[in-house]
Motif scaffolding. Structure first.
Motif, mmCIF file in Angstrom:
data_model
loop_
_atom_site.group_PDB
_atom_site.id
_atom_site.type_symbol
_atom_site.label_atom_id
_atom_site.label_comp_id
_atom_site.label_asym_id
_atom_site.label_seq_id
_atom_site.Cartn_x
_atom_site.Cartn_y
_atom_site.Cartn_z
ATOM 1 N N SER A 7 41.779 48.445 41.715
ATOM 2 C CA SER A 7 40.786 49.482 41.994
ATOM 3 C C SER A 7 41.242 50.828 41.462
ATOM 4 O O SER A 7 42.426 51.064 41.211
ATOM 5 N N THR A 42 37.259 46.762 42.227
ATOM 6 C CA THR A 42 36.312 47.750 42.733
ATOM 7 C C THR A 42 36.690 49.156 42.284
ATOM 8 O O THR A 42 37.857 49.464 42.033
ATOM 9 N N HIS A 91 32.736 44.940 42.437
ATOM 10 C CA HIS A 91 31.727 45.809 43.028
ATOM 11 C C HIS A 91 32.090 47.284 42.857
ATOM 12 O O HIS A 91 33.257 47.646 42.723
#
Length: 222
Positions: free
Chosen positions: A24, A46, A69
């Motif tokens: 991330s 993410t 996501h």
């Protein structure tokens, strides 16, 4: 790995040009990834930013795969890929904005089982398949301000996908401009679909309870 910058690299003739796995808050920018299986590949990741990269002549240019996501994919060029320019599979809440996905063999931008994404201001022209393809229970997406012209099949196709908003797009000079197949409860408004070989806007096969309003469809064959 988190909070990294992957910048200004040339990565050609690999499986994946660059890969982000279970990571991330990374930035992938200004890279060239050509002639790979996938140019840029994100999985289980993410809050990453993929911006200003070139991903041409791969199988897929940029792919967000499986539970990837809340990422931003913006200002990239993904042309001449063997499958898709930009491909989201099982990935949600992403923003795909201001990219060029032209001259790909199948699709310019392809969402497969991916919901709650924003696809905005992209150019998906001259693809052999569809310009933008929303498929397989890709629900509650916003598709707005895109250009999907001169594709060999459809400009923008929704297939078995519901509750999407398709607004302010242009789909000219395709076979069909906008197509809904087995897709219900979608809103299609303020779009332009001109000079297509068949229909400007075409709803077929159990596409129910859709709202189609304020669109322009001129000079189509049907």
């Amino acid at each position: 790995s988190n909070n990294n910058s992957v910048m200004g690299n040339t990565v050609n003739n690999n499986n994946n040009g660059s890969s982000i796995l279970s990571s991330s808050d990374n930035v992938v920018t200004g890279n060239t990834a050509n002639n790979n299986n996938n140019g840029t590949f994100l999985e289980w990741s993410t809050k990453n930013t993929v911006t200003g990269n070139t991903a041409n002549n791969n199988n897929n240019g940029i792919i967000l795969y499986s539970y990837t996501h809340n990422n931003t994919v913006t200002g990239n060029t993904a042309d001449y890929n063997a499958i898709s320019g930009i491909y989201l599979y099982g990935s949600s809440y992403n923003t795909v904005m201001g990219n060029t996905a032209n001259n790909n063999t199948y699709y310019g931008v392809y969402l497969d089982g991916s919901s709650y994404n924003t696809v905005m201001g992209n150019t998906a022209d001259n693809n052999i398949g569809h310009g933008i393809f929303i498929d397989d229970s890709s629900n509650n997406n916003l598709v707005t301000g895109n250009t999907a012209d001169n594709n060999n099949q459809n400009g923008i196709l929704l297939e078995y996908s519901n509750d999407n908003t398709v607004m302010g797009n242009t789909a000219d000079n395709n076979v069909h401009g906008f197509v809904l197949i087995g897709s219900s409860d979608n809103t299609m408004t303020g779009n332009t679909a001109d000079y297509n070989n068949q229909n400007g806007i075409f709803l077929e096969y159990s596409s129910d309870n859709n709202t189609v309003t304020g669109n322009t469809a001129d000079n189509n064959t049907h």
